[in-house]
Write a protein that holds these residues in place. Structure first.
Motif, PDB file in Angstrom:
ATOM      1  N   MET A 196       0.684  -1.287  -0.179  1.00  0.00           N
ATOM      2  CA  MET A 196      -0.189   0.005   0.128  1.00  0.00           C
ATOM      3  C   MET A 196       0.826   1.255   0.109  1.00  0.00           C
ATOM      4  O   MET A 196       0.594   2.307   0.534  1.00  0.00           O
ATOM      5  CB  MET A 196      -1.052   0.025   1.263  1.00  0.00           C
ATOM      6  N   ASP A 197       2.004   1.147  -0.810  1.00  0.00           N
ATOM      7  CA  ASP A 197       2.873   2.547  -0.878  1.00  0.00           C
ATOM      8  C   ASP A 197       2.502   3.284  -1.876  1.00  0.00           C
ATOM      9  O   ASP A 197       3.093   3.997  -2.265  1.00  0.00           O
ATOM     10  CB  ASP A 197       4.325   2.206  -0.435  1.00  0.00           C
ATOM     11  N   SER A 198       1.713   2.744  -2.985  1.00  0.00           N
ATOM     12  CA  SER A 198       1.563   3.208  -4.351  1.00  0.00           C
ATOM     13  C   SER A 198       0.083   3.748  -4.573  1.00  0.00           C
ATOM     14  O   SER A 198      -0.100   4.585  -5.430  1.00  0.00           O
ATOM     15  CB  SER A 198       2.085   2.278  -5.481  1.00  0.00           C
ATOM     16  N   ILE A 199      -0.872   2.907  -4.099  1.00  0.00           N
ATOM     17  CA  ILE A 199      -2.140   3.171  -4.524  1.00  0.00           C
ATOM     18  C   ILE A 199      -2.552   4.570  -3.817  1.00  0.00           C
ATOM     19  O   ILE A 199      -2.218   4.909  -2.905  1.00  0.00           O
ATOM     20  CB  ILE A 199      -3.073   2.320  -3.757  1.00  0.00           C
ATOM     21  N   ARG A 200      -3.312   5.371  -4.724  1.00  0.00           N
ATOM     22  CA  ARG A 200      -3.841   6.451  -4.178  1.00  0.00           C
ATOM     23  C   ARG A 200      -4.886   6.689  -3.094  1.00  0.00           C
ATOM     24  O   ARG A 200      -5.695   5.664  -3.317  1.00  0.00           O
ATOM     25  CB  ARG A 200      -4.281   7.304  -5.422  1.00  0.00           C
ATOM     26  N   THR A 201      -4.805   7.501  -2.415  1.00  0.00           N
ATOM     27  CA  THR A 201      -6.149   7.256  -1.404  1.00  0.00           C
ATOM     28  C   THR A 201      -7.532   7.394  -1.651  1.00  0.00           C
ATOM     29  O   THR A 201      -8.119   6.622  -1.501  1.00  0.00           O
ATOM     30  CB  THR A 201      -5.735   8.652  -0.301  1.00  0.00           C
ATOM     31  N   GLU A 202      -7.740   8.050  -2.831  1.00  0.00           N
ATOM     32  CA  GLU A 202      -8.973   8.407  -3.461  1.00  0.00           C
ATOM     33  C   GLU A 202      -9.355   7.115  -4.034  1.00  0.00           C
ATOM     34  O   GLU A 202     -10.753   6.749  -4.120  1.00  0.00           O
ATOM     35  CB  GLU A 202      -9.037   9.533  -4.110  1.00  0.00           C
ATOM     36  N   VAL A 203      -8.408   6.421  -4.719  1.00  0.00           N
ATOM     37  CA  VAL A 203      -8.765   5.064  -5.188  1.00  0.00           C
ATOM     38  C   VAL A 203      -9.127   4.202  -4.289  1.00  0.00           C
ATOM     39  O   VAL A 203      -9.977   3.192  -4.452  1.00  0.00           O
ATOM     40  CB  VAL A 203      -7.630   4.897  -6.269  1.00  0.00           C
ATOM     41  N   LEU A 204      -8.309   4.073  -3.290  1.00  0.00           N
ATOM     42  CA  LEU A 204      -8.437   3.004  -2.052  1.00  0.00           C
ATOM     43  C   LEU A 204      -9.708   3.295  -1.632  1.00  0.00           C
ATOM     44  O   LEU A 204     -10.442   2.197  -1.395  1.00  0.00           O
ATOM     45  CB  LEU A 204      -7.177   3.064  -1.014  1.00  0.00           C
ATOM     46  N   GLU A 205     -10.265   4.555  -1.263  1.00  0.00           N
ATOM     47  CA  GLU A 205     -11.462   4.707  -0.741  1.00  0.00           C
ATOM     48  C   GLU A 205     -12.398   4.226  -1.721  1.00  0.00           C
ATOM     49  O   GLU A 205     -13.804   3.646  -1.215  1.00  0.00           O
ATOM     50  CB  GLU A 205     -11.537   6.108  -0.249  1.00  0.00           C
ATOM     51  N   TYR A 206     -12.358   4.602  -2.929  1.00  0.00           N
ATOM     52  CA  TYR A 206     -13.522   4.451  -3.876  1.00  0.00           C
ATOM     53  C   TYR A 206     -14.013   2.711  -4.051  1.00  0.00           C
ATOM     54  O   TYR A 206     -14.861   2.474  -3.949  1.00  0.00           O
ATOM     55  CB  TYR A 206     -12.942   4.837  -5.252  1.00  0.00           C
ATOM     56  N   TYR A 207     -12.821   2.003  -4.184  1.00  0.00           N
ATOM     57  CA  TYR A 207     -12.918   0.669  -4.279  1.00  0.00           C
ATOM     58  C   TYR A 207     -13.284  -0.043  -3.109  1.00  0.00           C
ATOM     59  O   TYR A 207     -14.253  -0.860  -2.767  1.00  0.00           O
ATOM     60  CB  TYR A 207     -11.738   0.098  -4.627  1.00  0.00           C
ATOM     61  N   LYS A 208     -12.820   0.572  -1.847  1.00  0.00           N
ATOM     62  CA  LYS A 208     -13.286  -0.083  -0.548  1.00  0.00           C
ATOM     63  C   LYS A 208     -15.060   0.404  -0.418  1.00  0.00           C
ATOM     64  O   LYS A 208     -15.665  -0.423   0.059  1.00  0.00           O
ATOM     65  CB  LYS A 208     -12.663   0.722   0.727  1.00  0.00           C
ATOM     66  N   LYS A 209     -15.657   1.532  -0.581  1.00  0.00           N
ATOM     67  CA  LYS A 209     -16.863   1.848  -0.611  1.00  0.00           C
ATOM     68  C   LYS A 209     -17.772   0.759  -1.511  1.00  0.00           C
ATOM     69  O   LYS A 209     -18.743   0.621  -1.327  1.00  0.00           O
ATOM     70  CB  LYS A 209     -17.114   3.219  -0.974  1.00  0.00           C
ATOM     71  N   LEU A 210     -16.924   0.357  -2.494  1.00  0.00           N
ATOM     72  CA  LEU A 210     -17.882  -0.657  -3.475  1.00  0.00           C
ATOM     73  C   LEU A 210     -17.890  -2.103  -2.964  1.00  0.00           C
ATOM     74  O   LEU A 210     -18.427  -2.830  -3.596  1.00  0.00           O
ATOM     75  CB  LEU A 210     -17.077  -0.560  -4.967  1.00  0.00           C
ATOM     76  N   GLY A 211     -17.025  -2.255  -2.108  1.00  0.00           N
ATOM     77  CA  GLY A 211     -16.943  -3.794  -1.117  1.00  0.00           C
ATOM     78  C   GLY A 211     -15.835  -4.354  -1.597  1.00  0.00           C
ATOM     79  O   GLY A 211     -15.704  -5.474  -1.428  1.00  0.00           O
ATOM     80  N   THR A 212     -14.829  -3.902  -2.390  1.00  0.00           N
ATOM     81  CA  THR A 212     -13.408  -4.521  -2.592  1.00  0.00           C
ATOM     82  C   THR A 212     -12.745  -4.744  -1.266  1.00  0.00           C
ATOM     83  O   THR A 212     -12.720  -4.210  -0.102  1.00  0.00           O
ATOM     84  CB  THR A 212     -12.305  -3.808  -3.429  1.00  0.00           C
ATOM     85  N   LYS A 213     -12.197  -6.101  -1.124  1.00  0.00           N
ATOM     86  CA  LYS A 213     -11.570  -6.433   0.005  1.00  0.00           C
ATOM     87  C   LYS A 213     -10.040  -5.659   0.028  1.00  0.00           C
ATOM     88  O   LYS A 213      -9.200  -6.180  -0.893  1.00  0.00           O
ATOM     89  CB  LYS A 213     -11.391  -8.045   0.216  1.00  0.00           C
ATOM     90  N   ILE A 214      -9.848  -5.292   1.052  1.00  0.00           N
ATOM     91  CA  ILE A 214      -8.287  -4.498   0.998  1.00  0.00           C
ATOM     92  C   ILE A 214      -7.409  -5.187   2.080  1.00  0.00           C
ATOM     93  O   ILE A 214      -7.909  -5.599   3.219  1.00  0.00           O
ATOM     94  CB  ILE A 214      -8.428  -2.893   1.592  1.00  0.00           C
ATOM     95  N   ILE A 215      -6.246  -5.552   1.641  1.00  0.00           N
ATOM     96  CA  ILE A 215      -5.278  -6.554   2.573  1.00  0.00           C
ATOM     97  C   ILE A 215      -4.150  -5.692   2.667  1.00  0.00           C
ATOM     98  O   ILE A 215      -3.451  -5.673   1.492  1.00  0.00           O
ATOM     99  CB  ILE A 215      -5.168  -7.916   1.859  1.00  0.00           C
ATOM    100  N   ASP A 216      -3.756  -4.989   3.448  1.00  0.00           N
ATOM    101  CA  ASP A 216      -2.570  -4.410   3.800  1.00  0.00           C
ATOM    102  C   ASP A 216      -1.242  -5.376   4.421  1.00  0.00           C
ATOM    103  O   ASP A 216      -1.641  -5.801   5.632  1.00  0.00           O
ATOM    104  CB  ASP A 216      -2.848  -3.256   4.785  1.00  0.00           C
TER     105      ASP A 216
END
Length: 261
Positions: free
Chosen positions: A90-110
């Motif tokens: 998670m050192d490259s993904i943009r914050t707004e992209v992370l939040e966008y997909y998180k709201k759509l239900g994408t699973k985030i694994i840091d």
């Protein structure tokens, strides 16, 4: 040695067919790395049953899939092409992209705590963990953005092929593909001549090859030694629709991908 014979087909570069026949088809998973998406990325997406972005690969999906498809508004395409998982340090993904997909239900694994493996390695491990043992023989993992960019990243991706040598993994760019031919098998490659070839290569990896033999190439190998500092079979040409390979070492197979006019 029929039990140890492996067949290879790049049918993922063709439109999906026979969707109802699930007994014999390959189960594709897709990993998107942080390099430009190939123009055929929507085709890979349609084949895949599991779609994983490796860290900054989510930026590429968010920004570039809309450039490849012009049939709908960008916002509709961005919501439709939603990854199942985003995994990495998670050192490259943009914050707004992370939040966008998180709201759509994408699973985030840091996994920022793990700096000993690459993001691709992390994603391959996740896909294998999610795949039942009974289905692993049908699994093929397609990786976009694996070639091009920094050379050390390319070599890290090729190293993943070797670390997961029992799993079918295909590294893809706009121009070519690479996958491993393990020495434990004889190999038959069914060339999809409408979308790949004719340029190809066979490169020993991990150790020199004392004996490699092929059929179906313009310059076939006949118990030929290959090693770095000596002969490697680059800039070869496929002659027909089938190439066979047998070697005493692991080899990388690479073949060009034909761009659409």
């Amino acid at each position: 040695m029929e039990d140890s014979f492996m067949s290879h087909r790049s049918t993922f570069l063709l439109p999906p067919q026979n969707k109802d026949n699930t007994s014999s088809v390959t189960n594709y998973a897709l990993v998107i790395l942080n390099q430009r998406l190939p123009t055929y990325a929507p085709l890979l997406w349609d084949h895949a049953k599991l779609r994983v972005c490796a860290d900054g690969g989510a930026n590429r999906l968010f920004d570039e899939m809309t450039q490849l498809l012009h049939s709908e508004q960008p916002s509709l395409l961005q919501s439709r092409y939603k990854p199942d998982v985003i995994k990495g340090d998670m050192d490259s993904i943009r914050t707004e992209v992370l939040e966008y997909y998180k709201k759509l239900g994408t699973k985030i694994i840091d996994e920022s705590h793990d700096q000993d493996t690459t993001d691709l390695h992390k994603c391959i491990s996740y896909i294998l963990d999610q795949t039942p043992d009974i289905d692993k023989s049908k699994l093929c993992i397609l990786v976009t953005g694996a070639l091009g960019g920094r050379f050390d990243h390319e070599m890290g991706n090729i190293n993943v092929l070797c670390r997961f040598s029992n799993t079918r993994i295909v590294l893809l760019s706009e121009d070519c593909l690479i996958h491993l031919l393990p020495r434990s098998h004889c190999h038959k490659i069914f060339v999809q001549s409408s979308i790949e070839g004719p340029h190809c290569g066979l490169i020993p990896i991990g150790m020199p090859s004392a004996k490699s033999t092929t059929t179906g190439l313009r310059w076939d190998l006949n118990n030929t030694e290959m090693r770095f500092g000596g002969l490697v079979s680059t800039s070869n040409i496929v002659k027909g629709d089938i190439v066979t390979v047998q070697s005493d070492s692991d080899l990388l197979w690479t073949i060009s991908i034909k761009r659409k006019p």
